[in-house]
Scaffold this motif. Structure first.
Motif, short mmCIF file in Angstrom:
data_model
loop_
_atom_site.label_atom_id
_atom_site.label_comp_id
_atom_site.label_asym_id
_atom_site.label_seq_id
_atom_site.Cartn_x
_atom_site.Cartn_y
_atom_site.Cartn_z
N UNK A 87 0.76 -1.30 -0.08
CA UNK A 87 -0.15 0.04 -0.02
C UNK A 87 0.60 1.60 -0.13
N UNK A 88 2.42 1.25 0.67
CA UNK A 88 2.91 2.26 0.54
C UNK A 88 3.57 2.70 -0.85
N UNK A 89 3.57 4.15 -1.20
CA UNK A 89 4.32 4.82 -2.16
C UNK A 89 6.00 5.00 -1.47
N UNK A 90 6.82 4.31 -1.83
CA UNK A 90 8.12 4.75 -1.26
C UNK A 90 9.49 3.88 -2.62
N UNK A 91 10.44 4.86 -1.45
CA UNK A 91 11.67 4.78 -2.64
C UNK A 91 12.23 3.35 -1.75
N UNK A 92 13.00 2.73 -3.21
CA UNK A 92 13.58 1.61 -1.95
C UNK A 92 15.43 1.94 -3.26
N UNK A 93 16.35 1.70 -1.92
CA UNK A 93 18.01 1.92 -2.76
C UNK A 93 18.67 1.32 -2.50
N UNK A 94 19.60 0.45 -2.29
CA UNK A 94 20.20 -0.44 -2.60
C UNK A 94 21.88 -0.03 -2.84
N UNK A 95 22.21 0.66 -0.81
CA UNK A 95 23.58 1.15 -0.88
C UNK A 95 24.70 -0.06 -1.12
N UNK A 96 25.33 0.00 -2.28
CA UNK A 96 26.44 -1.14 -2.08
C UNK A 96 27.69 -1.06 -1.17
N UNK A 97 27.30 0.98 -0.78
CA UNK A 97 29.02 0.74 -0.06
C UNK A 97 28.86 -0.27 1.59
N UNK A 98 26.73 -0.19 1.95
CA UNK A 98 26.75 -1.46 3.58
C UNK A 98 26.43 -2.26 3.36
N UNK A 99 26.24 -2.35 1.64
CA UNK A 99 25.35 -3.89 1.92
C UNK A 99 23.85 -4.23 1.97
N UNK A 100 23.74 -2.70 2.36
CA UNK A 100 21.72 -3.05 3.08
C UNK A 100 21.38 -1.56 1.77
N UNK A 101 19.60 -2.52 1.83
CA UNK A 101 18.75 -2.10 1.06
C UNK A 101 17.65 -0.88 2.00
N UNK A 102 17.01 0.36 1.60
CA UNK A 102 17.12 1.10 2.43
C UNK A 102 15.56 1.48 1.18
N UNK A 103 14.58 1.75 2.42
CA UNK A 103 13.22 2.13 2.08
C UNK A 103 12.63 3.91 2.92
N UNK A 104 12.57 4.34 1.93
CA UNK A 104 11.57 5.34 2.10
C UNK A 104 10.98 6.17 1.58
N UNK A 105 9.51 5.47 2.90
CA UNK A 105 8.47 5.93 2.30
C UNK A 105 7.76 7.50 2.20
N UNK A 106 6.42 7.43 1.74
CA UNK A 106 6.11 8.74 0.83
C UNK A 106 5.35 9.28 2.58
N UNK A 107 4.51 8.45 3.38
CA UNK A 107 4.29 9.22 4.48
C UNK A 107 5.41 9.63 6.15
#
Length: 509
Positions: A87-107
Motif C-alpha cells: 500500500x505504500x508509495x516508497x523509494x527503494x535504494x540499495x547502498x552498495x557501500x553498506x550492502x543494505x537496501x533502504x526504504x523511504x516511504x512517502x508518509x
C-alpha cells in the motif's frame, strides 16, 4: 536393476534429501504462503485500517529528498507504486557501500529516517522462501546449490521407485507400522507432484545461481562474450553511459502519462531510475500487461529528462531468451492462471514441505536400534527436524500476528525469536515430547492470527463477508483450518509418544 546400483541410488537419494531437506521445508512452506504475496499485502492494509493510498503527487518530493540526502542513490533506485508491491508509495535504494537496501516511504520523513527495506512481515516470508532467514547473498547461493541437490534427489527417487510404480502408487498400508505409512505417504506425494518438483528444482537453480551456472560457458565456450550476447534478454534497452551533464527529471505523473501513450493496456507497478540526474538518465516503467502468453510483464523505457521513448518490451515482442526467463519465473511462482494456479501451488507447497519432513522421519525410523537407547545422531537429527521445521511454521504464524499488531521494526525480531526458541526447546526436550508441544504451539499461534486481525481492525473476519469482501475470510479462514490441522497432528504425535517401543518418537520416561 542390480542390487548394488539400486543401493547407490538409495544412498544418493538419502543424503541429498538430508542435506537439503530442512532448507527446502522452509522454502516450500514460506513459498506456499508467498504465492499470495499481493493478496496478503492487501490483507495487511485492510487489517491495519490504513488511510487512503498516498497521492502520486508526493512521489517527486520524496525522490528529491532522498537524492538530496543520498546523492549516490541517483545511480539507481526504484519507486514503488501503491498496489502490487503493497500500500505504500516508497523509494527503494540499495547502498552498495553498506550492502543494505533502504526504504523511504512517502508518509514519513524519508531523508531523515530511512528504514531497512523488506522488513515487513510479508517481505520477510517472501525472503524466507529463498534465503531461509540467512543473509541474502549467502542464502541465495546456498539455495541454488540445494536446488541442484534437490534435482539429484528427484532423479534418484524416480530410479528407486520406478520398478514398483504401479503396484505401490496408491498403496497406504496402515496395518504395517509407522515406517510403512510414512513411506507410502512420502512416495505418493513425491510421484503425484513430480512434474511440479522438477519445475521448482530447475527454476530455483536458475533464479538463484543462474549467472554462476553460465560461468563455464562464458569463459570456456564464448571467450568472455556470452553476457554481451545475452544482455538484450535481461535488459529492455542497452546501457548508455552518463553524459556528466545534469538535467532535471520529469515528475513521475508525467512519465506515467507518457508510458500510457505508448502502452495503454499496461498497469504500472514500479519505476526504476538509472542515472536519474543526467541527460542520458532513463526511467523503466514496469507493469502488468494482460496477455495470452505465460508471461504478463511489460516495460516502457523513457529518458528521465526529456520523456523520449528509449524502448519497450511486451510479451509478444520477447526474444526467445526473455520468453524463457520470464516464463520460468512465472512457472516457479504459479503466476500464470489466476487463482486456479495460486491455490494449486499453495497445496503443492504444503505437500512439498510434508515431503521433506517425512523424508527425515523415514531416515530416523530406518536407523533406530532394537533397544531403548538410540544413537546420539538420531537424537540430534530428530531435534533439528522438529526445531527447524516446526520453528519456521510457528515463526511464520507469529509474523502474521506481528503484522496485525506491531510496526515493521519488530517483525524480524518476532520471527527469529520464535524460531530460535522452538529450536532450543526441541534440543532440551525429548523428541517425543517436543514434537507434540511444538505442534500445539503452532496451532495456538496460527489460531491467534484471526484474533490479532480482529483486535487490530476492530472487526471479526466474517464481517466483511456480509459486504461481499472475500479477502479477510479467505486468509483468516485458512489460518483456522491450518490451526485445526496442527492440533490434530499434535494429538497424533502424543498418541505415538505413548506407545512404548524403541522409536525415537516414544517417551523414555
Amino acid at each position: 536393476m542390480k542390487v548394488s546400483t539400486q543401493k547407490s541410488f538409495r544412498n544418493l537419494h538419502t543424503w541429498t534429501g538430508l542435506l537439503t531437506g530442512l532448507l527446502l521445508f522452509i522454502a516450500f512452506y514460506a513459498g506456499a504462503i508467498s504465492v499470495f504475496v499481493h493478496e496478503l499485502q492487501q490483507w495487511h492494509g485492510a487489517v491495519q485500517q490504513r488511510s487512503a493510498p498516498p497521492s502520486l503527487a508526493q512521489a517527486q518530493p520524496l525522490i528529491d529528498q532522498v537524492l538530496q540526502q543520498h546523492p549516490q542513490a541517483a545511480h539507481g533506485f526504484n519507486l514503488l507504486l501503491p498496489g502490487a508491491h503493497g500500500p505504500d508509495l516508497a523509494v527503494l535504494w540499495y547502498d552498495a557501500k553498506s550492502g543494505k537496501q533502504y526504504k523511504f516511504a512517502a508518509d514519513e520523513k524519508p531523508a531523515a529516517t530511512p528504514q531497512l527495506a523488506r522488513q515487513d512481515f510479508m517481505n520477510l516470508i517472501y525472503d524466507l522462501h529463498f534465503t531461509a532467514g540467512l543473509p541474502r547473498q549467502t542464502g541465495l547461493y546456498l539455495f541454488g546449490i540445494a536446488c541442484i541437490l534437490y534435482g539429484l534427489a528427484l532423479l534418484s527417487g524416480i530410479v528407486i521407485y520406478a520398478p514398483v510404480f504401479l503396484k505401490d502408487l496408491f498403496a497406504f498400508r496402515s496395518d504395517q507400522g509407522t515406517k510403512r505409512k510414512w513411506l507410502d505417504m512420502h512416495n505418493v506425494i513425491g510421484v503425484l507432484s513430480l512434474p511440479f518438483h522438477v519445475i521448482f528444482a530447475w527454476s530455483g537453480a536458475v533464479l538463484t545461481i543462474g549467472f554462476l551456472m553460465l560461468a563455464p560457458f562464458q569463459f570456456l565456450v564464448f571467450d568472455g562474450k556470452l553476457l554481451e550476447i545475452l544482455e538484450p534478454d535481461f535488459d529492455v534497452v542497452a546501457h548508455v553511459e552518463p553524459s556528466g551533464v545534469q538535467a532535471k527529471m520529469l515528475p513521475p505523473e508525467q512519465l506515467l502519462a507518457l508510458a500510457a501513450e505508448h502502452m495503454p493496456a499496461m498497469q504500472p507497478e514500479m519505476l526504476y531510475y538509472h542515472d536519474a540526474d543526467d541527460t542520458n538518465g532513463t526511467v523503466t516503467i514496469y507493469g502488468h500487461l494482460p496477455s495470452a502468453t505465460l508471461t504478463q510483464n511489460a516495460a516502457v523505457v523513457l529518458n528521465s529528462a526529456s520523456g523520449e521513448l528509449a524502448g519497450m518490451l511486451s510479451p509478444d515482442k520477447f526474444r526467445p531468451g526473455t520468453t524463457f526467463l520470464r516464463g520460468l519465473q512465472n512457472l516457479h511462482y504459479g503466476d500464470f492462471a489466476g487463482y486456479a494456479s495460486k491455490w494449486l501451488y499453495f497445496v503443492l507447497g504444503l505437500a512439498g514441505a510434508l515431503l521433506f519432513y517425512s523424508g527425515n522421519l523415514l531416515w530416523l525410523e530406518v536407523r533406530r536400534r532394537n533397544s531403548s537407547a538410540q544413537p546420539a545422531k538420531l537424537r540430534v537429527m530428530a531435534s533439528l527436524t522438529l526445531g527447524v521445521c516446526l520453528g519456521s511454521v510457528a515463526g511464520v504464524s507469529a509474523l502474521f500476528i506481528a503484522g496485525s499488531l506491531l510496526t515493521e521494526a519488530w517483525h524480524s525480531t518476532v520471527y527469529f525469536s520464535v524460531f530460535f526458541a522452538a529450536l532450543v526447546w526441541a534440543f532440551i526436550r525429548q523428541p517425543a515430547k517436543a514434537g507434540a508441544e511444538l505442534l500445539y504451539i503452532c496451532a495456538l499461534l496460527t489460531m491467534l492470527v484471526p484474533v490479532a486481525a480482529w483486535y487490530g481492525s476492530g472487526a471479526f473476519f466474517l464481517t466483511p463477508l456480509l459486504q461481499g469482501a472475500l479477502l479477510r475470510p479467505a486468509v483468516e479462514g485458512t489460518a483456522v483450518l491450518l490451526a485445526v490441522l496442527f492440533c490434530l497432528l499434535a494429538r497424533a504425535s502424543q498418541r505415538r509418544a505413548n506407545r512404548l517401543d524403541n522409536s525415537i518418537w516414544a517417551k523414555t520416561a
